[in-house]
Design a protein around this motif. Structure first.
Motif, PDB file in Angstrom:
ATOM      1  N   ASP A 187       0.842  -1.196   0.000  1.00  0.00           N
ATOM      2  CA  ASP A 187       0.000   0.000   0.000  1.00  0.00           C
ATOM      3  C   ASP A 187       0.876   1.244   0.000  1.00  0.00           C
ATOM      4  N   LEU A 188       0.328   2.313  -0.569  1.00  0.00           N
ATOM      5  CA  LEU A 188       1.000   3.610  -0.630  1.00  0.00           C
ATOM      6  C   LEU A 188       0.236   4.559   0.288  1.00  0.00           C
ATOM      7  N   TYR A 189       0.918   5.130   1.290  1.00  0.00           N
ATOM      8  CA  TYR A 189       0.283   5.985   2.301  1.00  0.00           C
ATOM      9  C   TYR A 189       0.565   7.455   2.030  1.00  0.00           C
ATOM     10  N   ASP A 190      -0.323   8.331   2.538  1.00  0.00           N
ATOM     11  CA  ASP A 190      -0.240   9.786   2.337  1.00  0.00           C
ATOM     12  C   ASP A 190      -0.094  10.110   0.847  1.00  0.00           C
ATOM     13  N   VAL A 191      -0.970   9.540   0.065  1.00  0.00           N
ATOM     14  CA  VAL A 191      -0.909   9.620  -1.399  1.00  0.00           C
ATOM     15  C   VAL A 191      -1.171  11.034  -1.893  1.00  0.00           C
ATOM     16  N   THR A 192      -0.380  11.426  -2.871  1.00  0.00           N
ATOM     17  CA  THR A 192      -0.546  12.685  -3.589  1.00  0.00           C
ATOM     18  C   THR A 192      -0.528  12.391  -5.083  1.00  0.00           C
ATOM     19  N   ILE A 193      -1.441  13.004  -5.824  1.00  0.00           N
ATOM     20  CA  ILE A 193      -1.420  12.882  -7.281  1.00  0.00           C
ATOM     21  C   ILE A 193      -0.395  13.869  -7.811  1.00  0.00           C
ATOM     22  N   ARG A 194       0.608  13.379  -8.511  1.00  0.00           N
ATOM     23  CA  ARG A 194       1.656  14.232  -9.065  1.00  0.00           C
ATOM     24  C   ARG A 194       1.402  14.591 -10.513  1.00  0.00           C
ATOM     25  N   HIS A 195       0.717  13.689 -11.227  1.00  0.00           N
ATOM     26  CA  HIS A 195       0.499  13.934 -12.654  1.00  0.00           C
ATOM     27  C   HIS A 195      -0.669  13.081 -13.135  1.00  0.00           C
ATOM     28  N   THR A 196      -1.452  13.631 -14.026  1.00  0.00           N
ATOM     29  CA  THR A 196      -2.473  12.879 -14.750  1.00  0.00           C
ATOM     30  C   THR A 196      -2.634  13.542 -16.107  1.00  0.00           C
ATOM     31  N   ASP A 197      -3.010  12.757 -17.101  1.00  0.00           N
ATOM     32  CA  ASP A 197      -3.187  13.340 -18.427  1.00  0.00           C
ATOM     33  C   ASP A 197      -4.293  12.634 -19.198  1.00  0.00           C
ATOM     34  N   SER A 198      -4.604  13.145 -20.367  1.00  0.00           N
ATOM     35  CA  SER A 198      -5.694  12.605 -21.178  1.00  0.00           C
ATOM     36  C   SER A 198      -5.322  11.288 -21.853  1.00  0.00           C
TER      37      SER A 198
END
Length: 120
Positions: A56-67
């Motif tokens: 599992d990944l804790y304290d998750v932040t979205i760094r990038h997303t694209d189309s």
């Protein structure tokens, strides 16, 4: 929705770009939710991935997303080392949406089909 996941760190150390191709993408289902984490003694936004071997990944932040269907998440993995002490490692996941959203075939189904084909 199925994603393909690739980790960018190994025990907190960044994997060189030219070495990342050696660790193939793993296919599974991504879940992100806030929950109380007993080991941390607090709430955390936690990303879980259904493939085995992915912590599992804790304290998750979205760094990038694209189309194009890419998503990059950062956070940390919370584990225990051999003496049983808690240890945290920085981690980032690169995810891409699978074009084929059908359920991945189980090993048993693949072997069964292979036997049927061999017997025909």
């Amino acid at each position: 929705m199925f994603y393909e996941l690739q980790r960018t760190r190994l025990e907190g150390k960044l994997i060189a770009r030219h070495e990342m191709g050696q660790d193939p993408f793993v296919r599974g289902i991504l879940t992100v939710r806030e929950r109380h984490v007993r080991e941390l003694g607090r709430h955390s936004i936690v990303a879980s991935f259904s493939a085995s071997g992915v912590h599992d990944l804790y304290d998750v932040t979205i760094r990038h997303t694209d189309s194009c269907g890419y998503l990059v998440l950062t956070g940390f993995e919370h584990r225990t080392d051999l003496p049983g002490r808690p240890v945290d490692f920085a981690q980032s996941w690169i995810l891409r949406i699978c074009k084929d959203q059908s359920q991945p075939a189980s090993l048993e189904a693949i072997m069964s089909r292979a036997k049927e084909t061999a017997g025909a």
